[in-house]
Design a protein around this motif. Structure first.
Motif, short mmCIF file in Angstrom:
data_model
loop_
_atom_site.label_atom_id
_atom_site.label_comp_id
_atom_site.label_asym_id
_atom_site.label_seq_id
_atom_site.Cartn_x
_atom_site.Cartn_y
_atom_site.Cartn_z
N VAL A 329 0.58 -1.16 0.07
CA VAL A 329 -0.02 0.11 -0.18
C VAL A 329 0.93 1.32 -0.38
CG1 VAL A 329 -2.00 1.28 1.34
CG2 VAL A 329 -2.23 -1.12 1.35
N MET A 330 2.34 1.48 0.35
CA MET A 330 2.56 2.46 0.57
C MET A 330 4.18 2.07 1.42
SD MET A 330 1.41 4.50 4.32
CE MET A 330 0.25 3.19 4.69
N ARG A 331 4.85 2.45 1.36
CA ARG A 331 6.09 2.39 1.67
C ARG A 331 6.77 3.92 2.81
NH1 ARG A 331 9.91 0.28 -3.46
NH2 ARG A 331 8.62 -1.07 -4.18
N ILE A 332 7.28 3.84 3.86
CA ILE A 332 8.03 4.80 5.08
C ILE A 332 9.09 4.85 4.87
CG2 ILE A 332 7.17 5.01 6.93
CD1 ILE A 332 4.81 4.68 6.28
N LEU A 333 9.41 6.37 4.61
CA LEU A 333 10.40 6.81 5.06
C LEU A 333 10.84 7.44 5.89
CD1 LEU A 333 13.35 6.56 3.25
CD2 LEU A 333 12.64 8.72 2.98
N GLU A 334 11.36 7.15 6.97
CA GLU A 334 11.66 7.42 8.57
C GLU A 334 12.86 8.00 7.99
OE1 GLU A 334 10.99 6.76 13.35
OE2 GLU A 334 10.65 4.69 11.71
N THR A 335 12.58 9.51 9.07
CA THR A 335 14.35 10.23 9.16
C THR A 335 15.20 9.56 9.84
OG1 THR A 335 12.89 12.30 8.38
CG2 THR A 335 14.86 12.46 9.57
N ALA A 336 16.71 9.54 9.45
CA ALA A 336 17.36 8.98 10.02
C ALA A 336 16.77 7.31 10.06
CB ALA A 336 17.68 9.22 11.75
N ARG A 337 16.03 6.55 9.21
CA ARG A 337 15.89 5.25 9.17
C ARG A 337 15.69 4.50 7.82
NH1 ARG A 337 15.44 3.51 14.50
NH2 ARG A 337 14.62 4.91 15.94
N ASP A 338 16.42 3.50 8.23
CA ASP A 338 15.96 2.51 6.60
C ASP A 338 14.97 2.84 5.82
OD1 ASP A 338 18.57 2.36 6.38
OD2 ASP A 338 18.76 0.62 7.46
N GLN A 339 14.09 2.77 4.47
CA GLN A 339 12.86 2.86 3.89
C GLN A 339 12.38 1.61 4.71
OE1 GLN A 339 12.29 4.43 0.85
NE2 GLN A 339 11.52 3.03 -0.08
N VAL A 340 11.23 1.39 4.93
CA VAL A 340 10.43 0.18 5.18
C VAL A 340 9.47 -0.13 4.25
CG1 VAL A 340 8.91 -0.70 6.94
CG2 VAL A 340 10.91 0.77 7.44
N GLU A 341 8.82 -1.25 4.21
CA GLU A 341 7.62 -1.41 3.30
C GLU A 341 6.10 -2.21 3.95
OE1 GLU A 341 7.22 -4.71 -0.45
OE2 GLU A 341 7.85 -2.72 -1.09
N VAL A 342 5.02 -1.15 3.60
CA VAL A 342 4.78 -1.78 4.73
C VAL A 342 3.66 -2.60 3.64
CG1 VAL A 342 2.30 -1.14 6.03
CG2 VAL A 342 4.05 0.12 6.62
N VAL A 343 2.88 -3.74 4.29
CA VAL A 343 1.66 -4.53 2.94
C VAL A 343 1.13 -5.04 3.94
CG1 VAL A 343 1.91 -6.69 1.76
CG2 VAL A 343 3.91 -5.02 1.57
N PRO A 344 0.07 -5.30 3.19
CA PRO A 344 -1.04 -5.34 4.24
C PRO A 344 -1.52 -6.69 3.83
CG PRO A 344 -2.18 -4.52 2.08
CD PRO A 344 -0.69 -4.27 2.61
N GLY A 345 -2.22 -7.06 5.40
CA GLY A 345 -2.01 -8.34 5.65
C GLY A 345 -3.64 -9.19 4.87
#
Length: 504
Positions: A329-345
């Motif tokens: 659904v989206m990818r979260i880019l958190e400041t000072a951290r790695d990019q995280v992919e969010v997948v709905p279950g």
């Protein structure tokens, strides 16, 4: 170079010198100094520094936070190095402290309080500030130093519980018109505004004797939803004339989503489910899931995200997943951290055609939901461009009952496209087909395969302001609702139109 800049450079050199003189801090067995409870205040600041360290300083560092305190006064300059903290007032060094070691939050809390006392000694405006005002100004400065969009929440405007959102509000929604007056777009049922007889379309001309045109947006927001049950005298301009009403803010419970089932009228006509999502949360997911399970003769769904927002990426993934299944659904880019992919279950629970309504009030995780419908050809986007405020807030609760809120997470679409600062653009722009003639011509072009509208979601280099000016906001809430209903009905009842638009 100006003199004060020279002094600041001298201060920096002086600060890192091992032989530099160190001023004593504030604590000398006096719990109250200059009207401030210095021990309590320093403990609170220590907690704030520890909380900010927990989110990696939103990509910055503690020195930046300390230096942000200079924003409390135009005559102050603060330089923080790994060894010293120096305060320059105009052209003179008035404080020079050894910087605490990393992780010594109590030490940083004491340094902060000491700087505040020095500033109050020299700035008459700060000296007149009450302890509560001083505390709020300092926390605001620290928060903005780390995240310019961050804020300190002094009290909860809204609480989340299992039934919905609790607001202290007069019960109105609306926006300014071209003359600066505030036009009512909606009234919460049973709210003080509803009881007072305020209706959609009324104009709020004055609040407590002040013309709304001269009030800031923050002042209007304070009237609409303050932190207490205060009263306000309001001058209304209505179709029947001007009148004055007195409104007292009251507690209102709002559901995170509302569902309206519209049964088919003619023989063989399918039902339509209208889902209005106000706040993207686990509660709204449960409401939508229950509604989808309750009706099995649906010919179409209108998912209204026009006033939707949210900070819970997991809830957004679940909500979108009800329609698109287990896809990103989206990818979260958190400041000072790695990019995280969010997948709905889980799996999608419906394959019914969907129209997704969006507007400039669609923001946060709601923008990610809209983008998922677009990217996976799962729904037709109708409305006006979204806010382009695709960020998620991290809330840091404090022991004083307040909280820090940092917008330190930006959202990309499931396929990795940037939408923060740009937004999501509709396939069908409502503001360009406002009349019946325009709608008929538009749909005729679609049917005749003469639909050549540009898809700005695929043009990342096109100027956003130009796109928005070509598909402007509809200022009348009632006009927008009627237009959205008519266009959505046409798209959902004509399979050819729907299929052509879904492929665009």
């Amino acid at each position: 170079m100006r003199l004060k800049q020279i002094f600041l450079l001298v201060a920096l050199v002086f600060a890192i010198s091992p032989a530099a003189r160190a001023d004593s801090l504030f604590f000398e067995d006096e719990p109250v100094q200059d009207g401030l409870r210095v021990f309590d205040m320093s403990k609170t600041f220590a907690e704030i520094y520890q909380k900010l360290d927990g989110v990696k300083w939103a990509g910055k560092n503690i020195n930046v936070a300390i230096e942000s305190l200079e924003n409390l006064s135009a005559d102050a300059h603060i330089a923080a190095t790994d060894n010293r903290v120096v305060l320059v007032w105009r052209d003179s060094i008035i404080a020079n402290y050894p910087r605490p070691s990393a992780g010594d939050w109590n030490g940083f809390g004491e340094i902060t309080t000491a700087l505040i006392l020095k500033l109050r000694e020299n700035d008459s405006d700060l000296h007149r500030a009450t302890p509560s005002e001083m505390y709020q100004m300092v926390v605001d400065a620290l928060t903005h130093g780390i995240d310019e969009n961050g804020r300190y929440i002094y009290s909860r405007v809204a609480e989340i519980n299992e039934d919905g959102r609790i607001l202290t509000s007069v019960g109105l929604t609306g926006a300014r018109d071209a003359r600066g007056n505030w036009r009512v777009h909606g009234v919460f049922k049973g709210a003080p505004a509803d009881t007072a007889g305020i209706r959609e379309g009324d104009l709020v001309a004055e609040i407590n004797g002040t013309p709304v045109a001269k009030m800031s947006d923050d002042d209007i927001e304070s009237f609409l939803a303050g932190f207490n049950s205060g009263t306000s005298k309001v001058k209304l301009l209505t179709p029947s004339g001007a009148r004055d009403v007195v409104l007292r803010r009251a507690t209102i419970v709002l559901a995170d989503a509302d569902v309206v089932h519209r049964a088919g009228i003619g023989a063989g006509e399918s039902d339509v489910l209208e889902i209005v999502v106000h706040n993207v949360s686990d509660n709204s997911v449960a409401i939508v899931n229950e509604a989808l399970a309750a009706y099995d003769n649906l010919g179409g769904i209108v998912l209204d995200l026009r006033a939707s927002s949210g900070d819970d990426e997991r809830a957004a993934a679940k909500l979108a997943g009800l329609f698109i299944g287990a896809r990103p659904v989206m990818r979260i880019l958190e400041t000072a951290r790695d990019q995280v992919e969010v997948v709905p279950g889980g799996r999608a629970v419906t394959d019914v055609p969907v129209v997704v309504l969006i507007s400039d009030q669609t923001r946060g995780t709601a923008e990610a939901i809209a983008s998922a419908f677009y990217e996976y050809n799962r729904g037709v986007l109708v409305g006006t461009p979204t806010a382009g405020s695709a960020r998620i807030a991290t809330r840091l609760d404090l022991s004083d009952g307040g909280a820090l809120e940092l917008l330190n997470k930006s959202i990309k679409t499931g396929t990795g496209r940037d939408i923060d600062g740009r937004g999501i653009f509709p396939i069908v722009c409502l503001s360009n087909i406002r009349s019946s003639a325009q709608q008929n011509a538009f749909f005729l072009n679609v049917i005749n395969d003469d639909f050549n509208a540009r898809d700005f979601n695929q043009e990342p280099d096109t100027d956003v302001s130009a796109i928005r000016s070509g598909c402007p906001v509809i200022t009348s809430g009632s006009d927008e609702d009627a237009l959205a209903a008519a266009v959505s009905a046409k798209i959902l009842t004509d399979k050819k139109i729907y299929n052509i638009l879904i492929e665009k």
